[in-house]
Design an enzyme around this catalytic site. Structure first.
Site, PDB file in Angstrom:
ATOM      1  N   MET A  30       0.843  -1.200   0.000  1.00  0.00           N
ATOM      2  CA  MET A  30       0.000   0.000   0.000  1.00  0.00           C
ATOM      3  C   MET A  30       0.883   1.257   0.000  1.00  0.00           C
ATOM      4  O   MET A  30       0.394   2.350   0.278  1.00  0.00           O
ATOM      5  CB  MET A  30      -0.938   0.006   1.206  1.00  0.00           C
ATOM      6  CG  MET A  30      -1.925  -1.169   1.170  1.00  0.00           C
ATOM      7  SD  MET A  30      -3.490  -0.850   1.994  1.00  0.00           S
ATOM      8  CE  MET A  30      -2.957  -0.437   3.627  1.00  0.00           C
ATOM      9  N   TYR A  33       6.885   3.533   1.432  1.00  0.00           N
ATOM     10  CA  TYR A  33       7.853   2.461   1.664  1.00  0.00           C
ATOM     11  C   TYR A  33       8.849   2.738   2.771  1.00  0.00           C
ATOM     12  O   TYR A  33       9.344   3.856   2.928  1.00  0.00           O
ATOM     13  CB  TYR A  33       8.601   2.157   0.359  1.00  0.00           C
ATOM     14  CG  TYR A  33       7.707   1.558  -0.711  1.00  0.00           C
ATOM     15  CD1 TYR A  33       6.598   0.799  -0.353  1.00  0.00           C
ATOM     16  CD2 TYR A  33       7.964   1.771  -2.056  1.00  0.00           C
ATOM     17  CE1 TYR A  33       5.776   0.256  -1.327  1.00  0.00           C
ATOM     18  CE2 TYR A  33       7.136   1.224  -3.030  1.00  0.00           C
ATOM     19  CZ  TYR A  33       6.041   0.480  -2.661  1.00  0.00           C
ATOM     20  OH  TYR A  33       5.226  -0.054  -3.611  1.00  0.00           O
ATOM     21  N   HIS A  34       9.135   1.672   3.517  1.00  0.00           N
ATOM     22  CA  HIS A  34      10.203   1.684   4.511  1.00  0.00           C
ATOM     23  C   HIS A  34      11.047   0.433   4.258  1.00  0.00           C
ATOM     24  O   HIS A  34      10.796  -0.324   3.302  1.00  0.00           O
ATOM     25  CB  HIS A  34       9.622   1.730   5.940  1.00  0.00           C
ATOM     26  CG  HIS A  34       8.562   0.709   6.212  1.00  0.00           C
ATOM     27  ND1 HIS A  34       8.806  -0.647   6.164  1.00  0.00           N
ATOM     28  CD2 HIS A  34       7.244   0.837   6.520  1.00  0.00           C
ATOM     29  CE1 HIS A  34       7.701  -1.302   6.447  1.00  0.00           C
ATOM     30  NE2 HIS A  34       6.731  -0.430   6.653  1.00  0.00           N
ATOM     31  N   ALA A  35      12.023   0.205   5.144  1.00  0.00           N
ATOM     32  CA  ALA A  35      12.963  -0.896   4.904  1.00  0.00           C
ATOM     33  C   ALA A  35      12.258  -2.259   4.864  1.00  0.00           C
ATOM     34  O   ALA A  35      12.743  -3.195   4.215  1.00  0.00           O
ATOM     35  CB  ALA A  35      14.044  -0.889   5.976  1.00  0.00           C
ATOM     36  N   GLY A  36      11.118  -2.388   5.535  1.00  0.00           N
ATOM     37  CA  GLY A  36      10.364  -3.653   5.491  1.00  0.00           C
ATOM     38  C   GLY A  36       9.853  -3.931   4.080  1.00  0.00           C
ATOM     39  O   GLY A  36       9.953  -5.063   3.571  1.00  0.00           O
ATOM     40  N   HIS A  37       9.308  -2.893   3.430  1.00  0.00           N
ATOM     41  CA  HIS A  37       8.849  -3.070   2.045  1.00  0.00           C
ATOM     42  C   HIS A  37      10.025  -3.408   1.133  1.00  0.00           C
ATOM     43  O   HIS A  37       9.911  -4.241   0.228  1.00  0.00           O
ATOM     44  CB  HIS A  37       8.185  -1.797   1.528  1.00  0.00           C
ATOM     45  CG  HIS A  37       6.909  -1.423   2.215  1.00  0.00           C
ATOM     46  ND1 HIS A  37       6.822  -0.374   3.088  1.00  0.00           N
ATOM     47  CD2 HIS A  37       5.671  -1.971   2.160  1.00  0.00           C
ATOM     48  CE1 HIS A  37       5.580  -0.269   3.528  1.00  0.00           C
ATOM     49  NE2 HIS A  37       4.850  -1.235   2.982  1.00  0.00           N
ATOM     50  N   GLY A 147       4.635  -9.768   4.584  1.00  0.00           N
ATOM     51  CA  GLY A 147       5.410  -9.589   5.809  1.00  0.00           C
ATOM     52  C   GLY A 147       4.789 -10.359   6.963  1.00  0.00           C
ATOM     53  O   GLY A 147       3.563 -10.398   7.106  1.00  0.00           O
ATOM     54  N   ASP A 150       2.165  -8.849   9.718  1.00  0.00           N
ATOM     55  CA  ASP A 150       0.726  -9.072   9.545  1.00  0.00           C
ATOM     56  C   ASP A 150       0.485 -10.579   9.542  1.00  0.00           C
ATOM     57  O   ASP A 150       0.125 -11.160   8.519  1.00  0.00           O
ATOM     58  CB  ASP A 150       0.256  -8.461   8.222  1.00  0.00           C
ATOM     59  CG  ASP A 150       0.368  -6.956   8.240  1.00  0.00           C
ATOM     60  OD1 ASP A 150      -0.439  -6.311   8.903  1.00  0.00           O
ATOM     61  OD2 ASP A 150       1.299  -6.427   7.597  1.00  0.00           O
ATOM     62  N   SER A 186       4.075   1.769   8.098  1.00  0.00           N
ATOM     63  CA  SER A 186       3.784   3.078   7.496  1.00  0.00           C
ATOM     64  C   SER A 186       3.010   3.946   8.484  1.00  0.00           C
ATOM     65  O   SER A 186       3.011   5.169   8.386  1.00  0.00           O
ATOM     66  CB  SER A 186       2.958   2.900   6.220  1.00  0.00           C
ATOM     67  OG  SER A 186       3.638   2.033   5.346  1.00  0.00           O
TER      68      SER A 186
END
Ligand code: PAF
Length: 283
Positions: A30, A33-37, A147, A150, A186
């Site tokens: 969605m 973006y952060h490092a997880g994405h 991820g 979730d 996010s």
């Protein structure tokens, strides 16, 4: 990287790749973006010849009064990141492309969707399943990456794929965290400085429960009590949505951690509703 907004175009390109013998990985997102994405995209990049990243703030998974309008958006920055992570396509549809005005078809896994987050977000996973299935059908992805933060989402998607006999393999990646343990999200930007300062306690308390299990404790009641006691002292700005000890696949509540178990929670920190989980015991 091709930037596509139209679902028919996406389906056409993916069909061409498949006809050419090229497999496809899909990373649904969605945005913001952060490092997880980035980790999900990098992993998808490694799994198949082609990587499709979707960026769609899916209205169907937001309930009334939730943060659909406020959800952070930064398409230009996201496109640069998706490109850097090796996406072949960034798919950014309009809501009207995914949901026509008379849209009427929903995919639901009610038993798993009613648990945990479903208690306060009763239509959330129906919206997630519906959009994810649409993305699977458009891309016919060989593999899709989600991820593990979730946990409930990836569990439900695995069940949907199994029940419908879909060929898409589901991969889950470990949660990426700040140095202080806070899971990247996010929605972390919604927190005030004071809320942010307390938020790492969410995961620290889950780890404390994990340590109790490693030390021989198995009572789910005692584990929950220990976490709630810690939060009462160290997380005064947090409002508990739920804290549960459940089976990782069935999401059924457990009395005792004598087999596979996760502890999962949702905590509201001001405007941010944060979720997290820890594996208490594996197979
Ligand atoms: O996890 C998310 O970001 C969303 O729920 C997903 C899987 C992209 C579906 O909209």
């Amino acid at each position: 990287m091709q930037l596509l907004k139209n679902s028919k175009e996406l389906a056409d390109v993916c069909r061409g790749w498949h006809a050419d013998g090229q497999d496809i990985a899909l990373t649904p997102t969605m945005g913001c973006y952060h490092a997880g994405h980035e980790d999900l995209m990098h992993y998808g990049r490694m799994l198949a010849k082609r990587l499709v990243v979707s960026l769609f703030v899916n209205p169907a998974q937001f309930g009334p009064g939730e943060d659909l309008q406020a959800y952070p958006r930064n398409a230009e920055r996201d496109a640069a990141i998706a490109k850097k992570c090796g996406a072949d396509i960034l798919f950014m549809p309009e809501a009207t492309d995914m949901y026509m005005p008379d849209y009427a078809t929903w995919v639901d896994v009610p038993e798993l969707s009613a648990a945990l987050c479903g208690q306060s977000r009763p239509t959330h996973f129906r919206g997630v399943c519906t959009v994810v299935l649409k993305l699977f059908l458009l891309t016919m992805a060989d593999v899709a990456v989600f991820g593990a933060k979730d946990w409930q989402q990836q569990t439900i998607i695995r069940r949907m794929v199994r029940d419908l006999g879909m060929p898409t393999r589901i991969e889950a990646r470990p949660t990426v965290r700040e140095a202080d343990g806070l899971a990247l999200s996010s929605r972390n930007v919604y927190m005030t400085a004071d809320e942010r300062a307390q938020a790492p306690e969410i995961y620290q308390a889950l780890r404390y429960a994990g340590d109790m299990v490693a030390g021989g404790e198995s009572s789910a009641t005692l584990l929950r009590k220990a976490v709630l006691r810690r939060w009462a002292e160290r997380l005064p700005l947090g409002r508990l949505d739920y804290l549960a000890v459940v089976h990782p696949d069935t999401l059924s509540p457990l009395d005792s951690v004598d087999g596979p178990a996760i502890m999962a929670c949702a905590v509201r920190m001001g405007k941010a509703r944060l979720i997290d989980n820890i594996l208490l015991r594996g197979e």
